[in-house]
Design an enzyme around this catalytic site. Structure first.
Site, PDB file in Angstrom:
ATOM      1  N   LYS A   1       0.626  -1.251  -0.061  1.00 20.01           N
ATOM      2  CA  LYS A   1      -0.029  -0.009   0.029  1.00 20.01           C
ATOM      3  C   LYS A   1       0.451   1.548   0.120  1.00 20.01           C
ATOM      4  O   LYS A   1       0.369   2.333  -0.877  1.00 20.01           O
ATOM      5  CB  LYS A   1      -1.252  -0.089   1.213  1.00 20.01           C
TER       6      LYS A   1
ATOM      7  N   THR B   1       3.840   1.155  -1.087  1.00 22.58           N
ATOM      8  CA  THR B   1       4.928   1.747  -2.046  1.00 22.58           C
ATOM      9  C   THR B   1       4.280   1.855  -3.028  1.00 22.58           C
ATOM     10  O   THR B   1       4.165   2.720  -4.214  1.00 22.58           O
ATOM     11  CB  THR B   1       5.166  -0.030  -2.283  1.00 22.58           C
TER      12      THR B   1
ATOM     13  N   ARG C   1       1.734   8.660   7.004  1.00 24.94           N
ATOM     14  CA  ARG C   1       2.274   8.367   8.264  1.00 24.94           C
ATOM     15  C   ARG C   1       3.629   8.115   8.558  1.00 24.94           C
ATOM     16  O   ARG C   1       4.564   7.442   7.877  1.00 24.94           O
ATOM     17  CB  ARG C   1       1.381   7.202   9.124  1.00 24.94           C
TER      18      ARG C   1
ATOM     19  N   LYS D   1       6.967  -6.588  11.191  1.00 29.55           N
ATOM     20  CA  LYS D   1       6.230  -6.134  10.045  1.00 29.55           C
ATOM     21  C   LYS D   1       7.210  -4.880   9.522  1.00 29.55           C
ATOM     22  O   LYS D   1       7.335  -4.570   7.976  1.00 29.55           O
ATOM     23  CB  LYS D   1       5.268  -4.909   9.993  1.00 29.55           C
TER      24      LYS D   1
ATOM     25  N   ALA E   1      -3.375   1.555  12.720  1.00 29.11           N
ATOM     26  CA  ALA E   1      -5.155   1.512  12.154  1.00 29.11           C
ATOM     27  C   ALA E   1      -5.680   0.434  12.602  1.00 29.11           C
ATOM     28  O   ALA E   1      -6.727   0.614  12.863  1.00 29.11           O
ATOM     29  CB  ALA E   1      -5.778   1.625  11.286  1.00 29.11           C
TER      30      ALA E   1
ATOM     31  N   PHE F   1      -3.127  -0.507   6.960  1.00 34.86           N
ATOM     32  CA  PHE F   1      -3.839  -1.892   6.708  1.00 34.86           C
ATOM     33  C   PHE F   1      -4.932  -1.872   6.230  1.00 34.86           C
ATOM     34  O   PHE F   1      -5.146  -1.504   5.458  1.00 34.86           O
ATOM     35  CB  PHE F   1      -4.426  -1.963   8.668  1.00 34.86           C
TER      36      PHE F   1
ATOM     37  N   PHE G   1       3.684  -8.868  -9.326  1.00 35.63           N
ATOM     38  CA  PHE G   1       5.526  -9.738  -8.689  1.00 35.63           C
ATOM     39  C   PHE G   1       5.486 -10.338 -10.377  1.00 35.63           C
ATOM     40  O   PHE G   1       4.168 -10.576 -11.505  1.00 35.63           O
ATOM     41  CB  PHE G   1       4.770 -10.999  -8.315  1.00 35.63           C
TER      42      PHE G   1
ATOM     43  N   TRP H   1       6.811  -0.730  -7.838  1.00 36.95           N
ATOM     44  CA  TRP H   1       8.464  -2.148  -7.150  1.00 36.95           C
ATOM     45  C   TRP H   1       9.841  -1.029  -7.263  1.00 36.95           C
ATOM     46  O   TRP H   1      10.772  -1.395  -7.578  1.00 36.95           O
ATOM     47  CB  TRP H   1       7.928  -2.639  -6.277  1.00 36.95           C
TER      48      TRP H   1
END
Length: 556
Positions: free
Chosen positions: A71, A73, A94, A105, A273, A301, A381, A409
């Site tokens: 998200k 990214t 954030r 994480k 969140a 999230f 991917f 990415w």
């Protein structure tokens, strides 16, 4: 393949003054924290208040899985793509918490060639905002215990102290502690608790405050305890507001850094969140809207948590109205929701994709409840197959969503051109008719039931005896008009993290409810969600190091 930190460390950064100048911000508006970080001055924020707002684009996602979604990214890459298209855009994100950085994480700076930098600074101490919030929180706790020690003029019931200390670290042994042990001069012995800093009400207040006056008014309303008659005792009653505000003076100012492609990014505030309201600061979002034609922001999230709170708390309180929503998913995550183990996600599996895509479907339906146009993007991917991509695209378009692949990415802004064009098309062709999910006049219990049924898909809500008592008390105290901030696990739409996909008709359990009177919402704890996380068996901290030249390794 290079790691995120290797990519970030090889990047050539622009001085932050040059990045600011690229969108018309003069040097006098910046308060420097080294060469590549700065805060925006209060004078600058006031000077742009009358400018028209740009378009507000929210980036959210399906429920997170071990397979990854991307998200942040995507948010960063989308901002870079707008720049490549010649659009004036600013990203509003954030700040990361140290807890996940050293836990499981990792950080929150984006990834690959769609990162905000300096990555190490952002993920560690940054400009000290979280330390200031921690200090203000714990100053209030110290003043509270000192007041009791010095005679307890406010007649505080020591069995009804609700203010907790905080620390920006995952430290499970601090969840339940005893303070005041020792001699009579060491304080009154009582049970106490810690929460992680991102769950502190001070964090929420900083992120929702419009200015210093609003900050101080909110701080004064914080309920720290109840007296012997059951009446609230506030931070204002303890004469704590001035000193707390002094600690938060600089933290209230938004931070500016840059992406790998020198797109400006305002990174400010960082409530989780799953246990808080999950949005960056109102000041940063409003400032980005005044500085640029497009503000790209995110909520933490999945959309069931972050987006719901962005809409029903942040937008409700501020009048912000999103013009479009980007919903991020991956083929891998959808197959994981369809029951495929993590080590088998690389193989094509249309049956599992069909089974797991119901999670994406539910989030699309939820976002449409708010009247906002939706663009779905797949963070791609190498293992994604043409058949899988085609299936998801048709699925989304059949539900009235624009669809785009994201390759940010690997390719940075260039990989987000398709997504940026679809977002621009949506902004031009579809009008946002944003509205909140429920009205202020609804009872607290009905607000909880509305979110549980409409957003999560619950069939019923079970309120514990404690929760029922707390709801009744908060209603009697005059807080029934507040929105609710649901504290729920992030992995499932339900309160059971093991129920993947689109669970329906389940019973949701509400175990505890309390008010954040300064922030302006009621917090609702569901299931087993924790406000102070713990570290895993092998914390990420094991892999982090720094060499004699000061180069940090192992952050991700």
């Amino acid at each position: 393949m290079k790691t995120d930190i290797e990519i970030a460390q090889e990047a050539v950064l622009e001085p932050i003054g040059k990045v600011a100048a690229s969108i018309g911000i003069e040097e006098d508006a910046l308060e420097y924290y080294g060469k590549y970080k700065a805060k925006l001055s209060d004078e600058f924020l006031k000077s742009i208040e009358d400018r028209p707002d740009g378009k507000l684009i929210l980036v959210t996602a399906i429920n997170p899985t071990p397979a990854g979604e991307g998200k942040t990214t995507t948010s960063v890459g989308l901002g870079e793509a707008f720049g490549k298209l010649g659009k004036k855009a600013v990203i509003a994100l954030r700040e990361p918490s140290l807890g996940p950085c050293f836990g499981i994480k990792g950080g929150a700076a984006g990834g690959g060639y769609a990162q905000v930098v300096p990555m190490e600074d952002l993920n560690l101490h940054f400009t000290g905002d979280f330390h200031a919030i921690t200090s203000a929180n714990n100053l209030l706790a110290a003043l509270l215990d000192n007041h009791i020690q010095q005679g307890n003029e406010l007649r505080i019931d020591t069995r009804q102290i609700v203010w907790k200390r905080c620390l920006d670290m995952n430290d499970r042994v601090l969840r339940n502690i005893v303070v005041g042990l020792g001699s009579k001069m060491d304080g009154f012995v009582r049970e106490d608790h810690f929460v992680i800093t991102v769950a502190s009400e001070i964090m929420a207040i900083l992120c929702l405050a419009r200015d210093m006056q609003d900050l101080k008014e909110r701080l004064s309303r914080i309920i720290v305890a109840y007296d012997l008659d059951g009446a609230p005792v506030t931070a204002g009653d303890l004469n704590a507001v001035g000193a707390m505000a002094a600690l938060l003076k600089d933290a209230l100012k938004p931070n500016m850094i840059q992406t790998l492609e020198h797109t400006p990014a305002l990174v400010h505030g960082g409530p989780f969140a799953n246990i808080a309201h999950g949005c960056n600061s109102v000041r940063a979002t409003r400032t980005a809207l005044k500085m640029a034609d497009y503000c790209i922001t995110e909520a933490g999230f999945g959309a069931d948590l972050g987006a719901e709170k962005f809409f029903d708390i942040k937008c409700r309180m501020t009048g912000l109205k999103p013009d479009a929503v980007v919903l991020v998913a991956t083929i891998r995550a959808l197959k994981y929701n369809g029951g495929v183990p993590k080590d088998q996600l690389n193989a094509e599996n249309l049956a599992a994709l069909e089974k797991g895509i119901v999670n994406l479907e539910k989030h699309i339906e939820n976002l449409h409840l708010y009247g906002v146009p939706v663009v779905v993007t797949l963070n791609t991917f190498l293992t994604d197959t043409p058949a899988e991509l085609e299936y998801v695209q048709k699925f989304c378009e059949d539900r009235g969503c624009e669809f785009a692949l994201s390759k940010v990415w690997a390719e940075g802004g260039q990989g987000g051109i398709e997504l940026a064009q679809k977002v621009l098309k949506t902004l031009e062709e579809k009008e946002s008719n944003f509205h909140v999910l429920y009205e202020d006049s609804l009872s607290l219990e009905d607000k909880i039931k509305t979110i549980a049924a409409k957003i999560y898909g619950a069939g019923s809500v079970n309120f514990s005896a404690t929760a029922k008592k707390q709801l009744a008390k908060l209603t009697d105290l005059g807080f029934a008009h507040f929105p609710v901030c649901m504290a729920k696990n992030q992995y499932s739409l339900s309160d059971d993290p093991k129920l993947l996909g689109r669970p329906e008709g389940f019973e949701m359990t509400i175990r505890e409810v309390y008010v954040s009177a300064g922030a302006g919402f009621v917090v609702v704890l569901t299931g087993d969600v924790m406000t102070m996380p713990g570290l895993p068996k092998k914390p990420a901290a094991y892999g982090i190091d720094v060499n004699e030249d000061g180069v940090i390794t192992g952050l991700f």
